[in-house]
Design an enzyme around this catalytic site. Sequence first.
Site, PDB file in Angstrom:
ATOM      1  NE  ARG A 105      -8.740   7.750  -3.531  1.00  0.00           N
ATOM      2  CZ  ARG A 105      -7.999   7.574  -2.442  1.00  0.00           C
ATOM      3  NH1 ARG A 105      -6.780   7.413  -2.553  1.00  0.00           N
ATOM      4  NH2 ARG A 105      -8.645   7.546  -1.458  1.00  0.00           N
ATOM      5  CB  VAL A 106      -5.235  12.691  -5.488  1.00  0.00           C
ATOM      6  CG1 VAL A 106      -4.358  13.065  -4.434  1.00  0.00           C
ATOM      7  CG2 VAL A 106      -4.598  12.388  -6.918  1.00  0.00           C
ATOM      8  N   GLY A 107      -6.152  10.814  -2.831  1.00  0.00           N
ATOM      9  CA  GLY A 107      -6.802  10.737  -1.194  1.00  0.00           C
ATOM     10  C   GLY A 107      -6.022  11.700  -0.793  1.00  0.00           C
ATOM     11  CG  ASP A 108      -5.866  10.769   3.560  1.00  0.00           C
ATOM     12  OD1 ASP A 108      -5.845   9.830   2.662  1.00  0.00           O
ATOM     13  OD2 ASP A 108      -5.427  10.704   4.617  1.00  0.00           O
ATOM     14  CB  THR A 156      -1.234   5.999   4.556  1.00  0.00           C
ATOM     15  OG1 THR A 156      -2.531   5.903   3.463  1.00  0.00           O
ATOM     16  CG2 THR A 156      -0.619   7.211   4.303  1.00  0.00           C
ATOM     17  CB  THR A 187      -3.489   5.592   8.032  1.00  0.00           C
ATOM     18  OG1 THR A 187      -3.805   4.561   7.339  1.00  0.00           O
ATOM     19  CG2 THR A 187      -3.627   5.275   9.452  1.00  0.00           C
ATOM     20  N   GLY A 188      -6.571   5.563   6.267  1.00  0.00           N
ATOM     21  CA  GLY A 188      -7.700   5.211   6.312  1.00  0.00           C
ATOM     22  C   GLY A 188      -8.226   5.588   4.659  1.00  0.00           C
ATOM     23  CB  SER A 201      -0.936   0.075   1.208  1.00  0.00           C
ATOM     24  OG  SER A 201      -0.365  -0.375   2.429  1.00  0.00           O
ATOM     25  N   GLY A 230      -9.283   8.044   2.412  1.00  0.00           N
ATOM     26  CA  GLY A 230      -8.787   9.201   2.167  1.00  0.00           C
ATOM     27  C   GLY A 230     -10.039  10.027   2.090  1.00  0.00           C
ATOM     28  CB  THR A 253      -0.638   6.133   0.351  1.00  0.00           C
ATOM     29  OG1 THR A 253      -1.337   5.182   0.572  1.00  0.00           O
ATOM     30  CG2 THR A 253      -1.370   7.411  -0.458  1.00  0.00           C
TER      31      THR A 253
HETATM   32  N1  GLY Z   1      -5.249   7.444   2.980  1.00  0.00           N
HETATM   33  C1  GLY Z   1      -4.718   7.148   1.718  1.00  0.00           C
HETATM   34  C2  GLY Z   1      -5.739   7.133   0.701  1.00  0.00           C
HETATM   35  O1  GLY Z   1      -6.922   7.144   0.942  1.00  0.00           O
HETATM   36  O2  GLY Z   1      -5.278   7.442  -0.519  1.00  0.00           O
END
Ligand code: GLY
Length: 348
Positions: free
Chosen positions: A235-238, A207, A258-259, A102, A261, A225
């Site tokens: 797609r981009v997360g947090d 993450t 983490t989790g 991950s 995003g 991550t």
């Molecule tokens: N927390 C990482 C993501 O959702 O990409």
Amino acid sequence: MSDTPVASRDLPATSLLNRRTFLASSTAAALGTTLTGRAASSKPSTMPVTRSAAPKPLIVSTWPFGRAANDKAFATLQAGGNLLDAIVDGISVTEHDLANHSVGIAGTPNAEGVVSLDACIMDGPTHKCGSVAGVEGILPVIKLARAVMEKTRHVLLVGDGARKFALANGFENTPMPVPEELERWKAWKAKQAAAGPGSAPPLSHDTIAMVMLGANGDLAGGCSTSGLAYKLPGRVGDSPIIGSGLYVDNDIGAAGATGIGENIMRFCGSFQVVEFMRQGAHPRDACAEVIHRIQKKHPAGVDLAINFLAIDKKGRFGGAGTSDGFVFAVTHPGSSQVVQADRVPPRH
Ligand code: GLY
């Protein structure tokens, strides 16, 4: 909708202890000592997690794999490196770990079979930060984020632009996905074709978020991550978003996430944790308070899969998450351990 499957997969069996108990990671058990030669118990300790300040330097990272990253970061500090050197060296360990699916080299690809990586870094004393998102074929992206911070007048570079910047600044092309991940993606693709359109991809991922308090009281943090497994391209997360996956205020403290995003970035989660610490909350309580606040916006019983860790300027630390298995690594002079975070279950 939870990190739990991956967390469980990555956790040593000894991690499933009562919360607020220290435990030694399986790596420590195998080695008997940490990488820096400091004591690490080979058996789970029953010592309660302290709410008091820890000795400095203090390094806190998400998940059991955070311990190897912490140990490397600690060694870098001991060798005279600064906080940003330590963040880059520590998170690079995770990014090069072939057993980690991950983060980094062995990260899980997106829905088209392409690995795209996100990372950010933040420096407390200057309040500068650097970030990259959707980067393909470059490692370590935490180092690339630092290069964005130090060599450009920007904060965030994405996609092809980030890759071109990397290649122009001495980073080499790194083929991804690794064969194991490619085969898993092919199997997922075949299963999805059989299940028909609309079948949901798995949401499993983790993450690394690392926050650090230096011996002189300065703070820094980083995050890296490969994001959600089989995410939509683009797609981009947090994680690379300052204030969501990471936030550092050198006067107050630092927090990372983490989790899922999407559930963190809608609330600027890490920023909120730091703001609760500014109001006087202990880092552990600040993490839990933000989760409570986010949960109130959702129907009862929903697990949002959000987890935070934090440290404050005094050297206190803590973590809280909706996932039962959320643990984090804590490293300071004389100790490097994996700790169970507080669980904040979905409200009912
Ligand atoms: N927390 C990482 C993501 O959702 O990409």
